[in-house]
Design a protein around this motif. Structure first.
Motif, PDB file in Angstrom:
ATOM      1  N   VAL A  74      23.070 -32.852 -26.822  1.00 59.63           N
ATOM      2  CA  VAL A  74      22.724 -32.109 -28.101  1.00 59.63           C
ATOM      3  C   VAL A  74      23.131 -32.876 -29.256  1.00 59.63           C
ATOM      4  CG1 VAL A  74      22.522 -29.988 -29.646  1.00 59.63           C
ATOM      5  CG2 VAL A  74      22.707 -29.798 -27.112  1.00 59.63           C
ATOM      6  N   VAL A  75      22.078 -33.489 -29.963  1.00 57.41           N
ATOM      7  CA  VAL A  75      22.275 -34.388 -31.342  1.00 57.41           C
ATOM      8  C   VAL A  75      22.312 -33.607 -32.387  1.00 57.41           C
ATOM      9  CG1 VAL A  75      21.846 -36.484 -32.345  1.00 57.41           C
ATOM     10  CG2 VAL A  75      21.753 -36.438 -29.774  1.00 57.41           C
ATOM     11  N   THR A  76      23.436 -33.451 -33.196  1.00 57.80           N
ATOM     12  CA  THR A  76      23.468 -32.876 -34.595  1.00 57.80           C
ATOM     13  C   THR A  76      23.391 -33.980 -35.307  1.00 57.80           C
ATOM     14  OG1 THR A  76      25.908 -32.829 -34.346  1.00 57.80           O
ATOM     15  CG2 THR A  76      24.671 -31.035 -33.644  1.00 57.80           C
ATOM     16  N   ALA A  77      23.186 -33.321 -36.722  1.00 60.12           N
ATOM     17  CA  ALA A  77      23.281 -34.263 -38.092  1.00 60.12           C
ATOM     18  C   ALA A  77      24.707 -34.834 -38.158  1.00 60.12           C
ATOM     19  CB  ALA A  77      22.686 -33.563 -39.267  1.00 60.12           C
ATOM     20  N   LEU A  78      24.485 -36.079 -38.588  1.00 60.51           N
ATOM     21  CA  LEU A  78      25.821 -36.809 -38.999  1.00 60.51           C
ATOM     22  C   LEU A  78      26.647 -36.129 -39.794  1.00 60.51           C
ATOM     23  CD1 LEU A  78      27.590 -39.429 -37.803  1.00 60.51           C
ATOM     24  CD2 LEU A  78      26.128 -40.446 -39.884  1.00 60.51           C
ATOM     25  N   LEU A  79      26.275 -35.760 -40.742  1.00 60.15           N
ATOM     26  CA  LEU A  79      26.883 -34.936 -41.932  1.00 60.15           C
ATOM     27  C   LEU A  79      26.838 -33.513 -41.781  1.00 60.15           C
ATOM     28  CD1 LEU A  79      26.157 -37.388 -44.860  1.00 60.15           C
ATOM     29  CD2 LEU A  79      28.156 -37.556 -43.627  1.00 60.15           C
ATOM     30  N   PRO A  80      27.847 -32.709 -42.141  1.00 58.07           N
ATOM     31  CA  PRO A  80      27.751 -31.486 -42.253  1.00 58.07           C
ATOM     32  C   PRO A  80      26.775 -30.797 -42.966  1.00 58.07           C
ATOM     33  CG  PRO A  80      29.726 -31.994 -43.175  1.00 58.07           C
ATOM     34  CD  PRO A  80      29.172 -33.388 -42.823  1.00 58.07           C
ATOM     35  N   VAL A  82      13.936 -26.778 -32.601  1.00 55.24           N
ATOM     36  CA  VAL A  82      12.669 -27.150 -33.213  1.00 55.24           C
ATOM     37  C   VAL A  82      11.901 -28.391 -32.530  1.00 55.24           C
ATOM     38  CG1 VAL A  82      11.203 -27.705 -35.469  1.00 55.24           C
ATOM     39  CG2 VAL A  82      13.286 -25.976 -35.260  1.00 55.24           C
ATOM     40  N   ILE A  83      12.887 -29.278 -32.228  1.00 53.84           N
ATOM     41  CA  ILE A  83      12.338 -30.621 -31.559  1.00 53.84           C
ATOM     42  C   ILE A  83      13.260 -31.021 -30.511  1.00 53.84           C
ATOM     43  CG2 ILE A  83      13.340 -32.199 -33.149  1.00 53.84           C
ATOM     44  CD1 ILE A  83      10.862 -33.824 -33.016  1.00 53.84           C
ATOM     45  N   SER A  84      12.686 -31.468 -29.406  1.00 53.40           N
ATOM     46  CA  SER A  84      13.473 -31.987 -28.301  1.00 53.40           C
ATOM     47  C   SER A  84      12.975 -33.390 -27.981  1.00 53.40           C
ATOM     48  CB  SER A  84      13.267 -31.197 -26.697  1.00 53.40           C
ATOM     49  OG  SER A  84      13.508 -30.065 -27.133  1.00 53.40           O
ATOM     50  N   PHE A 114      14.516 -30.290 -38.485  1.00 49.46           N
ATOM     51  CA  PHE A 114      14.142 -30.423 -37.021  1.00 49.46           C
ATOM     52  C   PHE A 114      15.563 -30.037 -36.279  1.00 49.46           C
ATOM     53  CE2 PHE A 114      10.319 -33.486 -36.752  1.00 49.46           C
ATOM     54  CZ  PHE A 114       9.537 -32.356 -36.555  1.00 49.46           C
ATOM     55  N   ALA A 115      16.747 -30.075 -36.965  1.00 53.91           N
ATOM     56  CA  ALA A 115      18.042 -29.682 -36.377  1.00 53.91           C
ATOM     57  C   ALA A 115      18.148 -28.270 -36.409  1.00 53.91           C
ATOM     58  CB  ALA A 115      19.288 -30.334 -37.163  1.00 53.91           C
ATOM     59  N   GLY A 116      17.373 -27.430 -36.833  1.00 51.97           N
ATOM     60  CA  GLY A 116      17.461 -25.909 -37.039  1.00 51.97           C
ATOM     61  C   GLY A 116      16.932 -25.433 -35.926  1.00 51.97           C
ATOM     62  N   GLY A 127      21.074 -28.686 -33.756  1.00 52.87           N
ATOM     63  CA  GLY A 127      21.021 -29.757 -33.112  1.00 52.87           C
ATOM     64  C   GLY A 127      19.784 -30.097 -32.482  1.00 52.87           C
ATOM     65  N   VAL A 128      19.500 -31.242 -31.743  1.00 58.70           N
ATOM     66  CA  VAL A 128      18.134 -31.799 -30.980  1.00 58.70           C
ATOM     67  C   VAL A 128      18.688 -31.855 -29.542  1.00 58.70           C
ATOM     68  CG1 VAL A 128      16.620 -33.354 -30.710  1.00 58.70           C
ATOM     69  CG2 VAL A 128      17.079 -32.411 -32.977  1.00 58.70           C
ATOM     70  N   ASP A 129      17.977 -31.266 -28.788  1.00 58.60           N
ATOM     71  CA  ASP A 129      18.322 -31.395 -27.176  1.00 58.60           C
ATOM     72  C   ASP A 129      17.827 -32.823 -26.927  1.00 58.60           C
ATOM     73  OD1 ASP A 129      19.161 -28.964 -26.910  1.00 58.60           O
ATOM     74  OD2 ASP A 129      17.416 -28.087 -26.102  1.00 58.60           O
ATOM     75  N   PHE A 130      18.234 -33.595 -26.288  1.00 60.41           N
ATOM     76  CA  PHE A 130      18.328 -34.933 -25.955  1.00 60.41           C
ATOM     77  C   PHE A 130      18.546 -35.360 -24.618  1.00 60.41           C
ATOM     78  CE2 PHE A 130      18.321 -39.608 -26.027  1.00 60.41           C
ATOM     79  CZ  PHE A 130      17.802 -40.246 -27.060  1.00 60.41           C
TER      80      PHE A 130
END
Length: 459
Positions: free
Chosen positions: A20-26, A137-139, A82-84, A102-105
């Motif tokens: 799961v890739v999350t945004a780099l910054l909080p 929202v996106i994978s 897209f991370a929500g 995050g985004v499922d990767f």
């Protein structure tokens, strides 16, 4: 049906790793309401796929995936929607919770070479390279093929983004992967699509849209009536000839109108099993960004150009099958131009926004999305001519092939023409029609619709 490549075969995709890739910054958690144009889309999953030849031999698949994940984490700071995740609010409407879940990767491996893929049949090829969007929202799915080629697939929630928005994201992700600044910063200003006060409702909208609760029950299909996906290419010189045939009396129609006119005639001609006076419908997806901007101010025009969300309408026309069959291509093109004219204006989109305000929280949908048992064949053409296939270069070269994959579940057909990755003016066309319609189109218009194959893609 024809076979696109003799060497195509069944293959399997094995999942190597899930992240799961999350945004780099909080990010500050917040809610983002849907605009008045978002509720016009049911919860549909839209997929897109890019195929790349084997990168430089010095670049391992692990390094490629790490680069893609790092760039994704960086671009999600800007494309935080897209991370929500989509949740239901107190009124029963979907709403976007921007919480950086995050985004499922998915990292995958396929026991097939790029040349062996039967891209003509995306239900058996592309469908294996695009992930199921189960949570966010996106994978994303990145699949290495046995020849070293790479396929990047993605699936996103249509309620949150249209193809224009997704295209901005893919281009920005590719730019970030190449360590370049992103060229388009998305705007999430929902106020750009606020309804007017007082509301101004035009009766024409009631003829185009209806509450989802009014949809007829889905019809059971079998045999030649089952909807199936296929991908073709159309040579640029053939498109030019088609446009010339469809233009008449000093009127020069667009290539999209010309293509849609031919498609409508073919679909009508196939409908010989229906009574001759039955009506066939054709709709064309229109993007309202440029219409709503209307160059009122440079700032608004810029915000609409980069607006992230849905800014779509689907005007459609209905004509008798016998007229579509017997009259000229130019007559059909002019009929398309006529019903489009009423919906490519700023007023149409303002009226649509106001109409949705009277319906909320009930969702609505275009009337062409589903057809009843007494209706003739219907098809929607979505213009993908702005698909930036050559700009989605993650650092090892542009894709040799890219296409949307959208078996949307409606009873109407769905078609999307896109530019070929060859960059030579050819079109790649995704068709989601009944098996009978596809077979008929291949027989009647084989000089136009060429099944996509590895020889055409030069792989």
């Amino acid at each position: 049906m024809g076979i696109a490549a003799e060497e195509s075969r069944a293959f399997h995709v094995t999942t190597v790793r899930k992240d799961v890739v999350t945004a780099l910054l909080p990010l500050q958690e917040h809610w983002l309401a849907l605009s008045n144009l978002d509720p016009l889309l049911p919860p549909l999953a839209v997929s897109v796929c890019f195929c790349y030849k084997k990168p430089n031999s010095l670049t391992s698949s692990l390094a490629i995936n790490n680069t893609l994940k790092k760039a994704l984490a960086e671009v999600l700071v800007t494309y935080y929607a897209f991370a929500g995740e989509v949740v239901t609010n107190s009124t029963g409407e979907p709403e976007l919770l921007c919480n950086n879940r995050g985004v499922d990767f998915v990292d995958g491996f396929a026991d097939v070479a790029l040349r062996e893929l039967n891209l003509y049949d995306p239900d058996e090829s592309i469908a294996k390279f695009v992930p199921k969007n189960k949570h966010g929202v996106i994978s994303i799915q990145v699949t290495e093929l046995k020849c070293g080629s790479i396929v990047v697939g993605s699936t996103f929630d249509h309620r949150i983004a249209d193809a224009y928005s997704a295209n901005m994201f893919f281009v920005s992700w590719a730019q970030m992967s190449r360590s370049e600044p992103i060229s388009l910063v998305p705007s999430f200003r929902r106020s750009l699509l606020n309804p007017r006060r007082p509301l101004l409702i035009d009766s024409s909208i009631d003829l185009m849209y209806m509450p989802v609760s009014s949809l007829p029950p889905p019809q059971e299909t079998c045999g030649q009536d089952v909807l199936t996906s296929r991908i073709y290419y159309i040579k640029s010189d053939v498109m030019n000839q088609l446009q010339a045939l469809a233009s008449s009396n000093g009127f020069r129609c667009t290539k999209l109108e010309s293509f849609s006119a031919l498609l409508w005639k073919l679909v009508a001609k196939h409908a010989r099993k229906y009574p001759r006076k039955i009506t066939s419908k054709l709709g064309i997806v229109v993007d309202g960004r440029r219409r709503l901007a209307d160059q009122e101010t440079d700032k608004k025009e810029s915000n609409m150009k980069t607006y992230f969300g849905n800014v779509l309408s689907i005007p459609f026309g209905g004509r008798r099958v016998d007229d579509l069959m017997e009259k000229s291509l130019s007559w059909v093109a002019s009929e398309i131009h006529e019903f489009l004219n009423g919906a490519i204006t700023k007023d149409h989109f303002l009226n649509l926004i106001d109409w949705v305000e009277t319906q909320r929280p009930k969702p609505a949908v275009s009337r062409i999305y589903s057809t009843g048992s007494d209706d003739g064949p219907a098809v929607v053409v979505s213009s993908g001519t702005g698909f930036p296939v050559n700009k989605v270069d993650f650092g090892w070269g542009p894709p040799v092939f890219g296409s949307y994959h959208f078996p949307w579940g409606g009873s109407a057909g769905y078609v999307m023409p896109m530019p070929s990755a060859a960059g030579n003016g050819d079109w790649v066309v995704y068709l989601h029609l009944t098996q009978g319609q596809l077979k008929f189109i291949e027989e009647e218009a084989s000089h136009v619709f060429k099944p996509l194959n590895s020889d055409y893609l030069k792989i």
